[in-house]
Scaffold this motif. Sequence first.
Motif, PDB file in Angstrom:
ATOM      1  N   LEU A  69       0.825  -1.205   0.000  1.00 41.38           N
ATOM      2  CA  LEU A  69       0.000   0.000   0.000  1.00 41.38           C
ATOM      3  C   LEU A  69       0.859   1.254   0.000  1.00 41.38           C
ATOM      4  CD1 LEU A  69      -2.749   1.365   0.186  1.00 41.38           C
ATOM      5  CD2 LEU A  69      -2.713   0.946   2.662  1.00 41.38           C
ATOM      6  N   VAL A  70       1.879   1.273   0.823  1.00 40.90           N
ATOM      7  CA  VAL A  70       2.770   2.438   0.881  1.00 40.90           C
ATOM      8  C   VAL A  70       3.473   2.644  -0.453  1.00 40.90           C
ATOM      9  CG1 VAL A  70       4.894   3.322   1.924  1.00 40.90           C
ATOM     10  CG2 VAL A  70       3.101   2.367   3.384  1.00 40.90           C
ATOM     11  N   GLU A  71       3.933   1.560  -1.053  1.00 42.63           N
ATOM     12  CA  GLU A  71       4.593   1.663  -2.356  1.00 42.63           C
ATOM     13  C   GLU A  71       3.647   2.234  -3.404  1.00 42.63           C
ATOM     14  OE1 GLU A  71       7.149  -1.107  -5.493  1.00 42.63           O
ATOM     15  OE2 GLU A  71       5.822  -2.052  -4.023  1.00 42.63           O
ATOM     16  N   SER A  72       2.396   1.787  -3.384  1.00 42.97           N
ATOM     17  CA  SER A  72       1.408   2.282  -4.335  1.00 42.97           C
ATOM     18  C   SER A  72       1.182   3.784  -4.167  1.00 42.97           C
ATOM     19  CB  SER A  72       0.089   1.524  -4.147  1.00 42.97           C
ATOM     20  OG  SER A  72      -0.934   2.075  -4.941  1.00 42.97           O
ATOM     21  N   ILE A  73       1.095   4.241  -2.921  1.00 41.97           N
ATOM     22  CA  ILE A  73       0.870   5.662  -2.664  1.00 41.97           C
ATOM     23  C   ILE A  73       2.091   6.478  -3.060  1.00 41.97           C
ATOM     24  CG2 ILE A  73       0.478   7.360  -0.832  1.00 41.97           C
ATOM     25  CD1 ILE A  73      -1.226   5.185   0.570  1.00 41.97           C
ATOM     26  N   ARG A  74       3.273   5.953  -2.793  1.00 47.45           N
ATOM     27  CA  ARG A  74       4.492   6.675  -3.196  1.00 47.45           C
ATOM     28  C   ARG A  74       4.611   6.757  -4.719  1.00 47.45           C
ATOM     29  NH1 ARG A  74       8.044   3.811   1.330  1.00 47.45           N
ATOM     30  NH2 ARG A  74       8.106   5.470   2.913  1.00 47.45           N
ATOM     31  N   ASN A  75       4.167   5.725  -5.418  1.00 51.60           N
ATOM     32  CA  ASN A  75       4.168   5.786  -6.877  1.00 51.60           C
ATOM     33  C   ASN A  75       3.188   6.833  -7.375  1.00 51.60           C
ATOM     34  OD1 ASN A  75       6.082   3.759  -7.166  1.00 51.60           O
ATOM     35  ND2 ASN A  75       4.566   2.113  -7.292  1.00 51.60           N
ATOM     36  N   ASN A  77       2.288   9.540  -5.553  1.00 51.63           N
ATOM     37  CA  ASN A  77       2.839  10.825  -5.140  1.00 51.63           C
ATOM     38  C   ASN A  77       4.205  10.608  -4.490  1.00 51.63           C
ATOM     39  OD1 ASN A  77       3.317  13.462  -4.427  1.00 51.63           O
ATOM     40  ND2 ASN A  77       1.997  13.424  -2.628  1.00 51.63           N
ATOM     41  N   PRO A  78       5.287  10.870  -5.219  1.00 51.61           N
ATOM     42  CA  PRO A  78       6.631  10.679  -4.653  1.00 51.61           C
ATOM     43  C   PRO A  78       6.916  11.579  -3.449  1.00 51.61           C
ATOM     44  CG  PRO A  78       6.714  10.899  -7.050  1.00 51.61           C
ATOM     45  CD  PRO A  78       5.341  11.285  -6.639  1.00 51.61           C
ATOM     46  N   ASN A  79       6.153  12.646  -3.290  1.00 48.39           N
ATOM     47  CA  ASN A  79       6.366  13.582  -2.181  1.00 48.39           C
ATOM     48  C   ASN A  79       5.604  13.099  -0.944  1.00 48.39           C
ATOM     49  OD1 ASN A  79       7.893  15.346  -3.866  1.00 48.39           O
ATOM     50  ND2 ASN A  79       5.969  16.108  -4.721  1.00 48.39           N
ATOM     51  N   THR A  80       6.041  11.952  -0.448  1.00 42.17           N
ATOM     52  CA  THR A  80       5.341  11.270   0.641  1.00 42.17           C
ATOM     53  C   THR A  80       6.298  11.011   1.802  1.00 42.17           C
ATOM     54  OG1 THR A  80       3.718  10.204  -0.809  1.00 42.17           O
ATOM     55  CG2 THR A  80       4.155   9.136   1.297  1.00 42.17           C
ATOM     56  N   LEU A  81       5.820  11.262   3.024  1.00 41.25           N
ATOM     57  CA  LEU A  81       6.561  10.936   4.238  1.00 41.25           C
ATOM     58  C   LEU A  81       5.762   9.908   5.039  1.00 41.25           C
ATOM     59  CD1 LEU A  81       7.666  14.531   5.378  1.00 41.25           C
ATOM     60  CD2 LEU A  81       9.085  12.786   4.269  1.00 41.25           C
ATOM     61  N   LEU A  82       6.497   9.020   5.748  1.00 45.62           N
ATOM     62  CA  LEU A  82       5.872   7.945   6.517  1.00 45.62           C
ATOM     63  C   LEU A  82       6.365   7.988   7.958  1.00 45.62           C
ATOM     64  CD1 LEU A  82       4.237   5.291   6.738  1.00 45.62           C
ATOM     65  CD2 LEU A  82       6.244   4.080   5.831  1.00 45.62           C
ATOM     66  N   PHE A  83       5.421   8.065   8.909  1.00 43.48           N
ATOM     67  CA  PHE A  83       5.762   8.220  10.315  1.00 43.48           C
ATOM     68  C   PHE A  83       5.053   7.173  11.183  1.00 43.48           C
ATOM     69  CE2 PHE A  83       5.935  12.719   8.724  1.00 43.48           C
ATOM     70  CZ  PHE A  83       7.312  12.866   8.795  1.00 43.48           C
ATOM     71  N   ASP A  84       5.611   6.985  12.401  1.00 42.70           N
ATOM     72  CA  ASP A  84       4.953   6.121  13.380  1.00 42.70           C
ATOM     73  C   ASP A  84       4.927   6.834  14.731  1.00 42.70           C
ATOM     74  OD1 ASP A  84       4.090   3.089  13.918  1.00 42.70           O
ATOM     75  OD2 ASP A  84       5.223   3.822  15.646  1.00 42.70           O
ATOM     76  N   ALA A  85       3.808   6.665  15.466  1.00 40.03           N
ATOM     77  CA  ALA A  85       3.620   7.379  16.725  1.00 40.03           C
ATOM     78  C   ALA A  85       3.865   6.513  17.957  1.00 40.03           C
ATOM     79  CB  ALA A  85       2.216   7.986  16.780  1.00 40.03           C
ATOM     80  N   GLY A  86       4.715   5.500  17.843  1.00 39.01           N
ATOM     81  CA  GLY A  86       5.185   4.785  19.016  1.00 39.01           C
ATOM     82  C   GLY A  86       4.468   3.502  19.354  1.00 39.01           C
ATOM     83  N   ASP A  87       5.043   2.769  20.338  1.00 41.77           N
ATOM     84  CA  ASP A  87       4.668   1.395  20.686  1.00 41.77           C
ATOM     85  C   ASP A  87       4.826   0.494  19.466  1.00 41.77           C
ATOM     86  OD1 ASP A  87       4.287   1.925  23.316  1.00 41.77           O
ATOM     87  OD2 ASP A  87       2.161   1.419  23.371  1.00 41.77           O
ATOM     88  N   ILE A  88       6.026   0.513  18.953  1.00 44.02           N
ATOM     89  CA  ILE A  88       6.422  -0.361  17.863  1.00 44.02           C
ATOM     90  C   ILE A  88       6.590  -1.790  18.389  1.00 44.02           C
ATOM     91  CG2 ILE A  88       8.288  -0.833  16.209  1.00 44.02           C
ATOM     92  CD1 ILE A  88       8.853   2.269  16.366  1.00 44.02           C
ATOM     93  N   PHE A  89       7.096  -1.897  19.624  1.00 43.54           N
ATOM     94  CA  PHE A  89       7.425  -3.184  20.229  1.00 43.54           C
ATOM     95  C   PHE A  89       6.262  -3.743  21.047  1.00 43.54           C
ATOM     96  CE2 PHE A  89      12.140  -1.709  20.679  1.00 43.54           C
ATOM     97  CZ  PHE A  89      12.313  -1.827  19.323  1.00 43.54           C
ATOM     98  N   GLN A  90       6.392  -5.046  21.371  1.00 41.83           N
ATOM     99  CA  GLN A  90       5.576  -5.772  22.346  1.00 41.83           C
ATOM    100  C   GLN A  90       4.167  -6.090  21.858  1.00 41.83           C
ATOM    101  OE1 GLN A  90       5.406  -8.062  24.683  1.00 41.83           O
ATOM    102  NE2 GLN A  90       6.653  -6.825  26.090  1.00 41.83           N
ATOM    103  N   GLY A  91       3.843  -7.364  21.838  1.00 39.14           N
ATOM    104  CA  GLY A  91       2.492  -7.752  21.457  1.00 39.14           C
ATOM    105  C   GLY A  91       2.405  -9.091  20.765  1.00 39.14           C
ATOM    106  N   THR A  92       3.517  -9.559  20.188  1.00 37.99           N
ATOM    107  CA  THR A  92       3.538 -10.873  19.545  1.00 37.99           C
ATOM    108  C   THR A  92       4.863 -11.561  19.876  1.00 37.99           C
ATOM    109  OG1 THR A  92       4.644 -10.272  17.460  1.00 37.99           O
ATOM    110  CG2 THR A  92       2.240  -9.875  17.605  1.00 37.99           C
TER     111      THR A  92
END
Length: 303
Positions: A69-75, A77-92
């Motif tokens: 999905l991210v690749e499709s959106i970047r294709n 619109n190349p002017n795309t930034l991708l961010f994460d708001a935390g709690d990447i770890f723990q859960g599986t």
Amino acid sequence: MKRREFLTNTAATSALIGLGGLGLNSCSSIGRKHITILHTNDVHSHIDPFPNSHSLYANLGGIARRATLVESIRNENPNTLLFDAGDIFQGTPYFNFYGGELEFKLMSKLNYDAATIGNHDFDNGVDGLLAQVPHASFELLSANYDFSNTVMDGFVKPFKIYQVDGVKIGVYGLGIALDGLVTKRLYKETLYLNPFEIASDMEHKLKEEEQCDLVICLSHLGYDYENPERPSDTQLAQRTHYTNLIIGGHTHTFLDKPDIRTNKNGDSVLINQVGAFGINLGRIDFYFDQDKNASVNGVSISV
């Protein structure tokens, strides 16, 4: 892919956000420069999709689908930034076995630009977090965690500025109070600083000193609480002057549409959070005209 239009043709779409004529608009063709902001939060080590038998999220999520999905959106619109708001770890079990290495490596493969730090990202301690830093090609941003007396000193930045198609974008990070959520032996001498005061410092620096056209906060404070004195994204929005977009986490809030709050200048601030576990990808599109005035669209995409 299921798309939910966050912003519809209601009174909310005419609200102003911040300074310089930034506003919400349902028309996707306005402006000469198109900047796309993609975001996740509280993925919690969910690498695989949920199974078909899951009662709530059957066959949703998975990092492979998110990557497509991210690749499709970047294709688109190349002017795309991708961010994460935390709690990447723990859960599986991926986290239990790899300690966060796999999560950071896969986020790097997706070319995340930055992430802030959530309370669960301390679950292997500051030493465990430091051990995974070499696997992250993206920035870790947190302005109100002072790591000066820890091994993480120098590995986390308070903010970062991105130049995208001539648009200057300043991004800073905020984290939740660790006391009561994280054992002291894990976060050690990490100091928690007042997020409202730090946000004021960050946005003034980014807007007034650095002359950013767009100011974004990656927040792991939580969307909203019954106690109005408890730091939250809604409280943050009302106490700021120049922050245009708050990308939130921690409370696993599935917003039907981005919330709009009024800041100290009487302008509106956009708050968004897309639940948890990587089952949604947030997308905010900014359309800037030649005077750097902008219109904004938002959608949530089920992965």
